[in-house]
Design an enzyme around this catalytic site. Structure first.
Site, short mmCIF file in Angstrom:
data_model
loop_
_atom_site.label_atom_id
_atom_site.label_comp_id
_atom_site.label_asym_id
_atom_site.label_seq_id
_atom_site.Cartn_x
_atom_site.Cartn_y
_atom_site.Cartn_z
N HIS A 55 -4.10 -9.06 4.47
CA HIS A 55 -5.53 -9.00 4.73
C HIS A 55 -5.84 -9.67 6.07
CE1 HIS A 55 -6.52 -8.65 0.16
NE2 HIS A 55 -6.37 -7.47 0.73
N ARG A 102 -1.46 -2.51 -6.64
CA ARG A 102 -1.56 -3.53 -5.58
C ARG A 102 -2.61 -4.57 -5.96
NH1 ARG A 102 -1.67 -4.91 0.03
NH2 ARG A 102 -3.77 -5.06 0.87
N LYS A 160 -1.15 -1.99 8.24
CA LYS A 160 -2.22 -1.33 8.98
C LYS A 160 -2.24 -1.79 10.43
CE LYS A 160 -5.67 -0.45 5.34
NZ LYS A 160 -7.05 -0.79 4.89
N ARG A 215 0.84 -1.19 0.00
CA ARG A 215 0.00 0.00 0.00
C ARG A 215 0.89 1.25 0.00
NH1 ARG A 215 -2.03 -3.45 4.15
NH2 ARG A 215 -4.16 -4.20 3.79
N HIS A 258 -2.95 2.25 -5.89
CA HIS A 258 -3.60 1.10 -5.26
C HIS A 258 -4.03 0.07 -6.29
CE1 HIS A 258 -4.94 -0.45 -1.41
NE2 HIS A 258 -6.04 -0.89 -2.00
N TYR A 310 -10.42 -11.26 -4.91
CA TYR A 310 -9.48 -11.35 -6.04
C TYR A 310 -9.58 -12.71 -6.71
CZ TYR A 310 -7.54 -7.21 -3.85
OH TYR A 310 -7.40 -5.96 -3.31
#
Length: 296
Positions: free
Chosen positions: A248, A225, A162, A135, A222, A257
């Site tokens: 994730h 990514r 994150k 990211r 993004h 995806y």
């Protein structure tokens, strides 16, 4: 004057070692809520919070984000005894439609890479996003010490993701070779030319978007990514491996995806039917007329 409960809550978040971005966004949202209410946050009622939420004129995703910050504050206030009850407990959280991935097409990725080579940092960002799945916020934090070179070429990169969570991603040999010029730096490897300080996540996003727009590509960094994840799915990578590489929290996010990967699914279906031709060779051929006669 800032509500004293906001000061206490921010102090709590700092003691918890929350991300600086989380603290900034939480404080800003609580200040705006206080201004809307016109009274101390601890005096708010369920009706006040419902009225505030109904006043928001932003997309459902933003309403959910703002409401989550407010809910977290009132849950903390209740847990610490500042409130007798959690007045935000029943605050409605909007349902967000699952977004489909929007990977940059390969031909456009090539354009992005070729046209960015004049700027080594920009080129490096695109490589890390498109070939390692980082990211913008993660790219801004990449430091020399995060790379561990592998004996067979390439490297393994510790990514600061994150919520302060870290993960290890593979940097392919060809990509790592392109990043060698930054390996002489200590600390963050991507720095603003103006003052030598590390790029902020917004700085990375804005600069990348401006370049892509300038060369006629309607994408953001993004989407590179997204390209990383869908290409891994194309190559038949295990969903758990893709989940780990993308950072994730939930496998359901990664499955988006996989679900959009029609080509890989088509190949599997083709394999499923591959034995039919061999099977048919073992039985005598029939004409349509013979088949209809047999049915009568």
């Amino acid at each position: 004057m800032t509500d004293s409960s906001i000061v206490k809550h921010v102090s709590y978040l700092k003691r918890r070692n929350s991300q600086e971005s989380t603290i900034t966004h939480r404080r800003g949202q609580l200040v705006r809520l206080s201004q809307f209410l016109g009274k101390p946050l601890l005096d708010a009622t369920e009706e006040d919070l419902e009225r505030w939420q109904c006043s928001l004129r932003v997309c459902a995703s933003s309403v959910q984000t703002y409401s989550s910050h407010v809910s977290a504050f009132y849950a903390w206030a209740h847990d610490t005894g500042l409130l007798d009850r959690d007045v935000a407990r029943d605050l409605v959280m909007p349902r967000i439609k699952r977004r489909l991935p929007r990977p940059i097409p390969e031909k456009d990725l090539e354009v992005a890479l070729i046209t960015s080579q004049y700027d080594a940092q920009l080129y490096g960002w695109f490589l890390l996003a498109g070939y390692c799945g980082l990211r913008a916020s993660e790219i801004s934090k990449v430091a020399r010490g995060d790379f561990r070179e592998a004996d067979n070429g390439g490297a393994f990169l510790t990514v600061h993701g994150k919520g302060g969570k870290e993960r290890i991603v593979r940097v392919p040999p060809d990509v790592f070779d392109e990043l060698q010029m930054f390996m002489v730096r200590q600390g963050c490897i991507f720095r603003r030319p103006s003052d030598g300080k590390a790029f902020t996540p917004n700085g990375v996003t804005r600069a990348a978007s401006a370049h892509l727009k300038g060369v006629g590509l309607p994408y953001t960094i993004h989407t590179l990514r997204h390209r990383f994840a869908t290409k891994l799915a194309d190559l038949g990578a295990d969903p758990r491996d893709i989940q780990e590489a993308m950072g994730h929290e939930d496998l359901a996010t990664t499955s988006i995806y996989m679900g959009g990967n029609v080509r890989r699914g088509a190949k599997s279906v083709d394999k499923l039917g591959a034995g039919l031709r061999t099977m048919n060779k073992r039985r005598p051929k029939r004409s349509l007329a013979q088949s209809e006669e047999h049915c009568q």
